[in-house]
Design a protein around this motif. Structure first.
Motif, PDB file in Angstrom:
ATOM      1  N   LEU A 191       0.826  -1.198   0.000  1.00  0.00           N
ATOM      2  CA  LEU A 191       0.000   0.000   0.000  1.00  0.00           C
ATOM      3  C   LEU A 191       0.864   1.253   0.000  1.00  0.00           C
ATOM      4  CD1 LEU A 191      -2.673  -0.951   2.718  1.00  0.00           C
ATOM      5  CD2 LEU A 191      -2.776  -1.343   0.253  1.00  0.00           C
ATOM      6  N   HIS A 192       0.408   2.270  -0.736  1.00  0.00           N
ATOM      7  CA  HIS A 192       1.024   3.586  -0.665  1.00  0.00           C
ATOM      8  C   HIS A 192       0.612   4.187   0.672  1.00  0.00           C
ATOM      9  CE1 HIS A 192       1.225   7.974  -2.210  1.00  0.00           C
ATOM     10  NE2 HIS A 192       2.426   7.580  -1.821  1.00  0.00           N
ATOM     11  N   ALA A 193       1.556   4.371   1.572  1.00  0.00           N
ATOM     12  CA  ALA A 193       1.248   4.715   2.961  1.00  0.00           C
ATOM     13  C   ALA A 193       0.353   5.956   3.107  1.00  0.00           C
ATOM     14  CB  ALA A 193       2.540   4.880   3.750  1.00  0.00           C
ATOM     15  N   PRO A 194       0.631   7.073   2.403  1.00  0.00           N
ATOM     16  CA  PRO A 194      -0.205   8.262   2.617  1.00  0.00           C
ATOM     17  C   PRO A 194      -1.670   8.072   2.212  1.00  0.00           C
ATOM     18  CG  PRO A 194       1.888   8.861   1.617  1.00  0.00           C
ATOM     19  CD  PRO A 194       1.790   7.369   1.551  1.00  0.00           C
ATOM     20  N   THR A 195      -1.918   7.244   1.193  1.00  0.00           N
ATOM     21  CA  THR A 195      -3.295   7.076   0.701  1.00  0.00           C
ATOM     22  C   THR A 195      -3.900   5.738   1.088  1.00  0.00           C
ATOM     23  OG1 THR A 195      -2.558   6.106  -1.402  1.00  0.00           O
ATOM     24  CG2 THR A 195      -2.752   8.511  -1.302  1.00  0.00           C
ATOM     25  N   ARG A 196      -3.025   4.790   1.490  1.00  0.00           N
ATOM     26  CA  ARG A 196      -3.426   3.413   1.811  1.00  0.00           C
ATOM     27  C   ARG A 196      -4.144   2.764   0.630  1.00  0.00           C
ATOM     28  NH1 ARG A 196      -2.124   2.181   6.818  1.00  0.00           N
ATOM     29  NH2 ARG A 196      -3.193   0.195   6.666  1.00  0.00           N
ATOM     30  N   LYS A 197      -3.692   3.094  -0.562  1.00  0.00           N
ATOM     31  CA  LYS A 197      -4.227   2.495  -1.775  1.00  0.00           C
ATOM     32  C   LYS A 197      -3.162   1.646  -2.451  1.00  0.00           C
ATOM     33  CE  LYS A 197      -7.582   6.136  -2.867  1.00  0.00           C
ATOM     34  NZ  LYS A 197      -7.997   7.152  -3.885  1.00  0.00           N
ATOM     35  N   VAL A 198      -3.612   0.618  -3.177  1.00  0.00           N
ATOM     36  CA  VAL A 198      -2.707  -0.190  -3.995  1.00  0.00           C
ATOM     37  C   VAL A 198      -2.459   0.544  -5.304  1.00  0.00           C
ATOM     38  CG1 VAL A 198      -2.405  -2.353  -5.242  1.00  0.00           C
ATOM     39  CG2 VAL A 198      -3.488  -2.362  -2.981  1.00  0.00           C
ATOM     40  N   VAL A 199      -1.206   0.764  -5.639  1.00  0.00           N
ATOM     41  CA  VAL A 199      -0.825   1.354  -6.923  1.00  0.00           C
ATOM     42  C   VAL A 199      -0.103   0.265  -7.703  1.00  0.00           C
ATOM     43  CG1 VAL A 199       0.430   3.195  -8.095  1.00  0.00           C
ATOM     44  CG2 VAL A 199      -0.622   3.624  -5.848  1.00  0.00           C
ATOM     45  N   SER A 200      -0.683  -0.144  -8.817  1.00  0.00           N
ATOM     46  CA  SER A 200      -0.256  -1.367  -9.492  1.00  0.00           C
ATOM     47  C   SER A 200       1.237  -1.445  -9.736  1.00  0.00           C
ATOM     48  CB  SER A 200      -1.004  -1.517 -10.816  1.00  0.00           C
ATOM     49  OG  SER A 200      -0.588  -2.681 -11.494  1.00  0.00           O
ATOM     50  N   HIS A 201       1.814  -0.383 -10.320  1.00  0.00           N
ATOM     51  CA  HIS A 201       3.228  -0.451 -10.716  1.00  0.00           C
ATOM     52  C   HIS A 201       4.123  -0.656  -9.507  1.00  0.00           C
ATOM     53  CE1 HIS A 201       6.788   0.520 -13.207  1.00  0.00           C
ATOM     54  NE2 HIS A 201       7.236   1.042 -12.081  1.00  0.00           N
ATOM     55  N   PHE A 202       3.970   0.185  -8.471  1.00  0.00           N
ATOM     56  CA  PHE A 202       4.917   0.049  -7.377  1.00  0.00           C
ATOM     57  C   PHE A 202       4.541  -1.105  -6.448  1.00  0.00           C
ATOM     58  CE2 PHE A 202       2.114   2.211  -4.457  1.00  0.00           C
ATOM     59  CZ  PHE A 202       2.647   2.065  -3.176  1.00  0.00           C
ATOM     60  N   ASN A 203       3.288  -1.576  -6.528  1.00  0.00           N
ATOM     61  CA  ASN A 203       2.907  -2.803  -5.828  1.00  0.00           C
ATOM     62  C   ASN A 203       3.738  -3.966  -6.357  1.00  0.00           C
ATOM     63  OD1 ASN A 203       1.117  -4.790  -4.425  1.00  0.00           O
ATOM     64  ND2 ASN A 203       0.425  -5.215  -6.496  1.00  0.00           N
ATOM     65  N   LYS A 204       3.821  -4.078  -7.682  1.00  0.00           N
ATOM     66  CA  LYS A 204       4.593  -5.158  -8.298  1.00  0.00           C
ATOM     67  C   LYS A 204       6.084  -4.990  -8.018  1.00  0.00           C
ATOM     68  CE  LYS A 204       1.279  -5.768 -12.084  1.00  0.00           C
ATOM     69  NZ  LYS A 204       1.063  -5.611 -13.549  1.00  0.00           N
ATOM     70  N   ALA A 205       6.577  -3.768  -8.158  1.00  0.00           N
ATOM     71  CA  ALA A 205       8.001  -3.528  -7.946  1.00  0.00           C
ATOM     72  C   ALA A 205       8.405  -3.844  -6.510  1.00  0.00           C
ATOM     73  CB  ALA A 205       8.350  -2.081  -8.287  1.00  0.00           C
ATOM     74  N   THR A 206       7.585  -3.432  -5.556  1.00  0.00           N
ATOM     75  CA  THR A 206       7.914  -3.693  -4.154  1.00  0.00           C
ATOM     76  C   THR A 206       7.882  -5.177  -3.855  1.00  0.00           C
ATOM     77  OG1 THR A 206       7.024  -1.533  -3.506  1.00  0.00           O
ATOM     78  CG2 THR A 206       7.300  -3.168  -1.765  1.00  0.00           C
ATOM     79  N   LYS A 207       6.932  -5.904  -4.417  1.00  0.00           N
ATOM     80  CA  LYS A 207       6.908  -7.354  -4.218  1.00  0.00           C
ATOM     81  C   LYS A 207       8.179  -8.000  -4.766  1.00  0.00           C
ATOM     82  CE  LYS A 207       1.901  -8.059  -3.922  1.00  0.00           C
ATOM     83  NZ  LYS A 207       0.695  -8.626  -4.567  1.00  0.00           N
ATOM     84  N   GLY A 208       8.632  -7.527  -5.917  1.00  0.00           N
ATOM     85  CA  GLY A 208       9.885  -8.047  -6.461  1.00  0.00           C
ATOM     86  C   GLY A 208      11.058  -7.761  -5.545  1.00  0.00           C
ATOM     87  N   ARG A 209      11.104  -6.553  -4.977  1.00  0.00           N
ATOM     88  CA  ARG A 209      12.194  -6.199  -4.074  1.00  0.00           C
ATOM     89  C   ARG A 209      12.114  -6.990  -2.771  1.00  0.00           C
ATOM     90  NH1 ARG A 209      11.617  -0.991  -6.633  1.00  0.00           N
ATOM     91  NH2 ARG A 209       9.960  -0.347  -5.213  1.00  0.00           N
ATOM     92  N   ILE A 210      10.898  -7.251  -2.306  1.00  0.00           N
ATOM     93  CA  ILE A 210      10.735  -8.059  -1.088  1.00  0.00           C
ATOM     94  C   ILE A 210      11.341  -9.446  -1.293  1.00  0.00           C
ATOM     95  CG2 ILE A 210       8.997  -9.333   0.244  1.00  0.00           C
ATOM     96  CD1 ILE A 210       7.275  -6.792   0.160  1.00  0.00           C
ATOM     97  N   VAL A 211      10.983 -10.083  -2.414  1.00  0.00           N
ATOM     98  CA  VAL A 211      11.495 -11.428  -2.677  1.00  0.00           C
ATOM     99  C   VAL A 211      13.012 -11.396  -2.820  1.00  0.00           C
ATOM    100  CG1 VAL A 211      11.443 -13.401  -4.250  1.00  0.00           C
ATOM    101  CG2 VAL A 211       9.336 -12.158  -3.739  1.00  0.00           C
ATOM    102  N   ARG A 212      13.518 -10.416  -3.528  1.00  0.00           N
ATOM    103  CA  ARG A 212      14.968 -10.300  -3.692  1.00  0.00           C
ATOM    104  C   ARG A 212      15.651 -10.140  -2.326  1.00  0.00           C
ATOM    105  NH1 ARG A 212      18.620  -9.095  -7.778  1.00  0.00           N
ATOM    106  NH2 ARG A 212      20.574  -8.223  -7.014  1.00  0.00           N
ATOM    107  N   GLY A 213      15.074  -9.285  -1.481  1.00  0.00           N
ATOM    108  CA  GLY A 213      15.653  -9.058  -0.168  1.00  0.00           C
ATOM    109  C   GLY A 213      15.693 -10.316   0.669  1.00  0.00           C
ATOM    110  N   LEU A 214      14.614 -11.084   0.658  1.00  0.00           N
ATOM    111  CA  LEU A 214      14.573 -12.328   1.424  1.00  0.00           C
ATOM    112  C   LEU A 214      15.591 -13.332   0.902  1.00  0.00           C
ATOM    113  CD1 LEU A 214      10.698 -12.716   1.778  1.00  0.00           C
ATOM    114  CD2 LEU A 214      12.292 -12.156   3.623  1.00  0.00           C
ATOM    115  N   LEU A 215      15.678 -13.452  -0.425  1.00  0.00           N
ATOM    116  CA  LEU A 215      16.618 -14.393  -1.023  1.00  0.00           C
ATOM    117  C   LEU A 215      18.066 -13.991  -0.738  1.00  0.00           C
ATOM    118  CD1 LEU A 215      14.933 -14.931  -4.511  1.00  0.00           C
ATOM    119  CD2 LEU A 215      14.985 -16.569  -2.618  1.00  0.00           C
ATOM    120  N   THR A 216      18.363 -12.706  -0.870  1.00  0.00           N
ATOM    121  CA  THR A 216      19.727 -12.218  -0.671  1.00  0.00           C
ATOM    122  C   THR A 216      20.155 -12.357   0.785  1.00  0.00           C
ATOM    123  OG1 THR A 216      19.477 -10.644  -2.500  1.00  0.00           O
ATOM    124  CG2 THR A 216      21.238 -10.212  -0.935  1.00  0.00           C
TER     125      THR A 216
END
Length: 260
Positions: A191-216
């Motif tokens: 979620l975009h913290a100020p609006t608490r809405k899902v924004v498709s592009h950065f939702n996907k990008a953040t999920k990718g970074r989360i997985v990368r962070g866990l793997l690394t």
């Protein structure tokens, strides 16, 4: 840890590798269901091109995707981790992981697919176009087509550890963790913290970074509560909601200030 990912609409070209060998794909319990989808999809796309575009929901500009599907049995195949592109996979950056993280990715990542059901990132597949939301004339809705074989195969794949579910709604229709597995499943929204809405592009990008962070980091959380701790250690702001009753998944919200 088992990480459930959506595929990407856009895909890299198949290249000049050896053609698909369906029997070589992971999760052999899905082979018959894969063959059924592959056979109908190839026949559909080798026949009436306009009908195929309508069924697949493709615009005139994507007419070439029909011809690509028609050649799936003879097209070159590459590792799925190279075929899937787009925002999530760019942020995940499989090719730039170190050797240890790549091995963890091969063990833990499972990409859902309208055509293949689910594949590991090292499974060799050709480039294709067939989303989970497609309704093939013979097989019907692909989400429903996959439920029975998935219900048989996925519990064993999930093992006894954490299931991190990052799939979009369409791909979640193919398999819903139930019972004891649901209790160790965490479904994540970004979620975009100020609006608490899902924004498709950065939702996907953040999920990718989360997985990368866990793997690394070599993180191996055993359950949702441990996942919350691991994500916070990686610097994420996480709100967690434990299930109200047994047989339900945990709901995690990751709050991000910057949209990028």
């Amino acid at each position: 840890m088992l990480v459930l990912l959506p595929p990407s609409e856009g895909k890299a070209s198949s290249g000049r590798g050896a053609p698909l060998k369906p029997e070589s794909l992971s999760l052999p319990g899905l082979t018959a269901a894969r063959e059924a989808v592959l056979t109908e999809l190839v026949e559909l796309c080798a026949g009436d091109e306009d009908k195929a575009r309508e069924v697949l929901g493709l615009s005139e500009g994507l007419r070439g995707e029909v011809a690509k599907n028609a050649e799936l049995r003879t097209a070159g195949a590459r590792p799925a981790g190279e075929i899937y592109t787009g925002v999530l996979y760019d942020a995940l950056g499989l090719a730039t992981l170190d050797a240890s993280a790549k091995r963890r990715a091969a063990r833990s990542l499972l990409v859902f697919s309208g055509l293949w059901g689910a594949v590991r990132v090292r499974d060799r597949i050709p480039s294709y176009r067939c989303s989970m939301g497609v309704k093939l004339p013979g097989l019907g809705a692909l989400g429903a087509h996959w439920r029975t074989p998935m219900a048989s195969v996925l519990p064993e794949v999930a093992g006894d550890g954490l299931v991190l579910d990052l799939r979009s709604a369409a791909y979640a229709t193919a398999w819903k963790p139930k019972g004891e597995i649901a209790g160790r499943t965490a479904s994540v929204r970004v979620l975009h913290a100020p609006t608490r809405k899902v924004v498709s592009h950065f939702n996907k990008a953040t999920k990718g970074r989360i997985v990368r962070g866990l793997l690394t980091a070599g993180a191996d959380p055993k359950g949702p509560a441990e996942l919350v701790t691991a994500l916070r250690e990686l610097g994420y702001v996480v709100e967690a909601e434990a299930p109200a009753k047994a047989g339900q998944a945990w709901a995690l919200d990751v709050l991000v200030d910057e949209v990028h």
